[in-house]
Design an enzyme around this catalytic site. Sequence first.
Site, PDB file in Angstrom:
ATOM      1  N   CYS A 137      57.475  49.082 116.704  1.00 48.74           N
ATOM      2  CA  CYS A 137      58.137  47.856 117.264  1.00 48.74           C
ATOM      3  C   CYS A 137      58.648  47.154 116.223  1.00 48.74           C
ATOM      4  O   CYS A 137      58.392  47.335 114.917  1.00 48.74           O
ATOM      5  CB  CYS A 137      57.173  47.046 118.139  1.00 48.74           C
ATOM      6  SG  CYS A 137      56.374  47.717 119.392  1.00 48.74           S
ATOM      7  N   ASP A 162      88.844  28.909  91.210  1.00 47.49           N
ATOM      8  CA  ASP A 162      89.620  28.553  92.364  1.00 47.49           C
ATOM      9  C   ASP A 162      89.942  27.194  92.452  1.00 47.49           C
ATOM     10  O   ASP A 162      89.026  26.345  92.443  1.00 47.49           O
ATOM     11  CB  ASP A 162      88.691  29.129  93.531  1.00 47.49           C
ATOM     12  CG  ASP A 162      89.453  28.820  94.896  1.00 47.49           C
ATOM     13  OD1 ASP A 162      90.138  29.926  95.241  1.00 47.49           O
ATOM     14  OD2 ASP A 162      89.215  28.030  95.534  1.00 47.49           O
TER      15      ASP A 162
END
Length: 501
Positions: free
Chosen positions: A42, A448
Amino acid sequence: MLEGMQNGMHTDTERCVRAVQSKDGRFDGWFFTAVLTTRIYCRPSCPVVPPKPQNMTFHPSAAACQQAGFRACKRCRPDTSPGSPEWNRRADLVARAMRLIADGVVDREGVPGLASRLGYSTRQIERQLLAELGAGPLALARAQRAQTARLLIETTRLPMAEIAFAAGFSSIRTFNDTVREVFALSPGELRTRVPGGSAPTATPGVLALRLPFRAPLNPDNLFGHLAATAVPGVEEWRDGAYRRTLRLPYGHGVVALTPMPDHIGCRLTLSDMRDLTVAISRCRRMLDLDADPVAVDGQLRTDPLLAPLVDRAPGRRVPRTVDEAEFAVRAVLGQQVSTAAARTHAGRLVTAHGETVDDPEGGLTHLFPSVEALAALDPAALAMPATRRATLTTLVGRLADGTLHLGVESDWEESRARLLALPGFGPWTVEAVAMRALGDPDAFLPTDLGVRRTARELGLPSTPAALTARAAQWRPWRAYAVQYLWATDNHPINHLPGEPR
């Protein structure tokens, strides 16, 4: 409990038991629970009553559970849980191999092809995968084929023989045996379990899927970025979905991806069903769906100046790409120009050199040009400055002749070095490619202008050197920090189209 988690978590029994007992979905894909009494495996979040701790064993992959003789749970469907975040945050051999397996390389080229792409022997690949995942490349690829088969069985009316072929099985018998072994049901029984008694009717070649992710997921900058930079003819935003064409190993496709509260809706049209696994893998990668937002945001919150941005909109992802070479070309086209100008340049290339496709459901017209087509174009036809023209032609030439390769298996630092050696490739362009094409979660853009402006407004250092030094505490998630910094700007790129700003 997620913070500080490393590979090999399945060996920490106490931590795994706690996750299973609390049904914590954040751990789905990190490990799998095998139940000794039922011989079923599971996901940690399985809704059934947890077994007694002494009856649980833990494995690092679905393939390892299958190798050990366990069958997939019919309730929680562990084969469909999000993939382990480890493969996207690491650049070592195992992580690169797992990204290639997800991209279908073993099915197309076999284990020798996988080893050749990575530059190692098949024995080395198998030994390292077995040591970390409990299964070799063939078993891992087999588990992936079983998942693809289940998806086709449950969502289409394709005949079983066509499904076996599309999922990558070599024979109908192998397909039948694998499905029975993995799911404890025959292919026909899997199909009859679909609500309504049979698979839904669908247009041939069209699939409607749900792509799971780990919550939280903030779609604003993710889909906003993809929509705002969309190349005409290749990408579009339509009816609340980001749509684009896909160049795939056996053909081409068109995908529509719709953000939903608990999944991403995926409508996929393929010219060849054998491309299904690859198409899903590339879409998940583009949307960064296998990220671990709890770990990422937890680390970024340790900086008191960054924490308010994270708290305001947790779960930001890094918008990536379905084609690394395409993104590198687009990064060059976008150097020192606006988003609108970059889209215009890319659109011209697409119209002149892209392959046409049909899109009855929208307005897409072309695949982005292949590097071979771009390498053959006349540089004089490119309406851009001579220096950028030289950068683009050198890039596509190296990509076309194989001296530069950008792919899911790329070594991040080696690729950076090769890109920096090309004319016109400075640190900003290289880090943008590393972030969005190669998928390095620690790529950083200290030069940037948007990052520096936001840093200054927050009281962070704004010079590249000082900001890089401060950002050391954000590692290994600096690419996500960039998304939070960018998202302070009221630019269309940071918002879903049509939403108020």
